[in-house]
Write an enzyme that holds these catalytic residues in place. Sequence first.
Site, mmCIF file in Angstrom:
data_model
loop_
_atom_site.group_PDB
_atom_site.id
_atom_site.type_symbol
_atom_site.label_atom_id
_atom_site.label_comp_id
_atom_site.label_asym_id
_atom_site.label_seq_id
_atom_site.Cartn_x
_atom_site.Cartn_y
_atom_site.Cartn_z
ATOM 1 N N ASP A 194 0.811 -1.227 0.000
ATOM 2 C CA ASP A 194 0.000 0.000 0.000
ATOM 3 C C ASP A 194 0.842 1.274 0.000
ATOM 4 O O ASP A 194 0.354 2.337 0.387
ATOM 5 C CB ASP A 194 -0.939 0.010 1.212
ATOM 6 C CG ASP A 194 -2.245 -0.725 0.948
ATOM 7 O OD1 ASP A 194 -2.573 -0.945 -0.234
ATOM 8 O OD2 ASP A 194 -2.924 -1.087 1.923
ATOM 9 N N LYS A 197 -0.457 4.672 -1.192
ATOM 10 C CA LYS A 197 -1.402 5.517 -0.450
ATOM 11 C C LYS A 197 -0.778 6.846 -0.038
ATOM 12 O O LYS A 197 -1.486 7.774 0.349
ATOM 13 C CB LYS A 197 -1.908 4.768 0.788
ATOM 14 C CG LYS A 197 -2.907 3.675 0.447
ATOM 15 C CD LYS A 197 -3.468 3.024 1.701
ATOM 16 C CE LYS A 197 -4.525 1.980 1.351
ATOM 17 N NZ LYS A 197 -5.068 1.320 2.559
ATOM 18 N N HIS A 270 -2.049 -6.093 -6.479
ATOM 19 C CA HIS A 270 -2.747 -6.755 -5.367
ATOM 20 C C HIS A 270 -4.248 -6.447 -5.340
ATOM 21 O O HIS A 270 -4.971 -7.018 -4.528
ATOM 22 C CB HIS A 270 -2.097 -6.407 -4.023
ATOM 23 C CG HIS A 270 -2.317 -5.005 -3.559
ATOM 24 N ND1 HIS A 270 -1.660 -3.925 -4.097
ATOM 25 C CD2 HIS A 270 -3.111 -4.490 -2.571
ATOM 26 C CE1 HIS A 270 -2.038 -2.819 -3.484
ATOM 27 N NE2 HIS A 270 -2.920 -3.131 -2.553
ATOM 28 N N HIS A 271 -4.728 -5.550 -6.218
ATOM 29 C CA HIS A 271 -6.167 -5.322 -6.338
ATOM 30 C C HIS A 271 -6.733 -5.875 -7.658
ATOM 31 O O HIS A 271 -7.889 -5.603 -7.986
ATOM 32 C CB HIS A 271 -6.487 -3.831 -6.215
ATOM 33 C CG HIS A 271 -6.469 -3.332 -4.800
ATOM 34 N ND1 HIS A 271 -7.355 -3.762 -3.834
ATOM 35 C CD2 HIS A 271 -5.645 -2.461 -4.172
ATOM 36 C CE1 HIS A 271 -7.094 -3.166 -2.687
ATOM 37 N NE2 HIS A 271 -6.055 -2.371 -2.863
ATOM 38 N N ASP A 299 -4.425 -9.384 2.002
ATOM 39 C CA ASP A 299 -4.897 -8.012 2.214
ATOM 40 C C ASP A 299 -6.393 -7.975 2.505
ATOM 41 O O ASP A 299 -6.852 -7.278 3.421
ATOM 42 C CB ASP A 299 -4.579 -7.183 0.970
ATOM 43 C CG ASP A 299 -4.868 -5.709 1.163
ATOM 44 O OD1 ASP A 299 -4.699 -5.205 2.284
ATOM 45 O OD2 ASP A 299 -5.250 -5.052 0.170
#
Length: 357
Positions: A194, A197, A270-271, A299
């Site tokens: 992440d 972010k 990862h999404h 996650d």
Amino acid sequence: MIVDDVPVNIKVARAYLANAGYSNFITVTDAENVQSVMEKESPDLLILDIMMPEISGLDILRDIRSDERFAYMPVLILTSAESRDIKREALELGTTDFLSKPIDPDELIPRVRNSLKLFEYQNNLEQQVRERTAALEKSRIDIIECLARAAEYRDNDTGRHVLRVSKYAGAIGRELGFSDVEIAELELAAKLHDIGKIAIPDAILHKPGSLTEQEFELIQMHCGAGKKIFESLSRTEMNGVLQHTTSGAALIQNCGSDLLDLASTIALTHHERWDGTGYPLGLSGDDIPIAGRITAVADVYDALSSKRVYKPAYPRERCFRIMEESRGSHFDPDVLDAFFNIREEIIRIQIDFADVD
């Protein structure tokens, strides 16, 4: 260690060396015992007769150099043979130097001394390299930890989220058959999933309610931003840095690494979803890198089981049920199976690294 099938030759060599101050000797007259004695005693230098019955000194030298423990140990070949072929073969097998028979103390003593000094220097150098390598590895891990914490502080309601995700990912990788090295790299890289972010405005990142379509689009940008953070500088960017300081070249040379490449891949993918409906690339199935598929499972489980500004922590069984419902749509079935196979380990990690108020 002195190896010669003629005891008197050993006695003479030992006497000369003792007169020069050497006292710690290992002697062998039976060539068949050399390997076992070496494994037990680990000598610093070997004086080896080359012409022996049954097993020649060359055969012993070949066996010694094939053993990593003795690959660089000094070996002085003791021989009366003048054959150029024998000497060439001995050199090719890694002999350090030659000693002629009968032994001349003016030749023996300085060659033993020089060989031991060189060996000591090499050992010290290797120790320094090991220490420097360990220090660099620690620095690398520290930098990864700092980057991970930087991203986490931007999204502070997730507490120890990045640590749990990395542990979950490593456990899943282990269940899937990853090597210890691969697991260690995966755990480090997953901590940075992440990192993008950092580029998301606080107002969106900490919004307690539902996101608007435009806000969700901005959230999706963290994947691409995370990848960009790990990209090497372009030539134009390099030139810009070099204009500021000549030391810039040393700082940016070879700035890519396997670990950062893996972190970049995880940050970007990862999404993604197994059925191709994820973001930012819309990849599907095996086109999604395995590290991204693993981190997706880790996650999502942590997001479901943790308190966030927009939701409470869900009970564990509800988390498992939601994830099972996403088999083959959101998650790679094989990765999800690996996750469920280690359910007890997942729970233990969740407990061990729970958020602390």
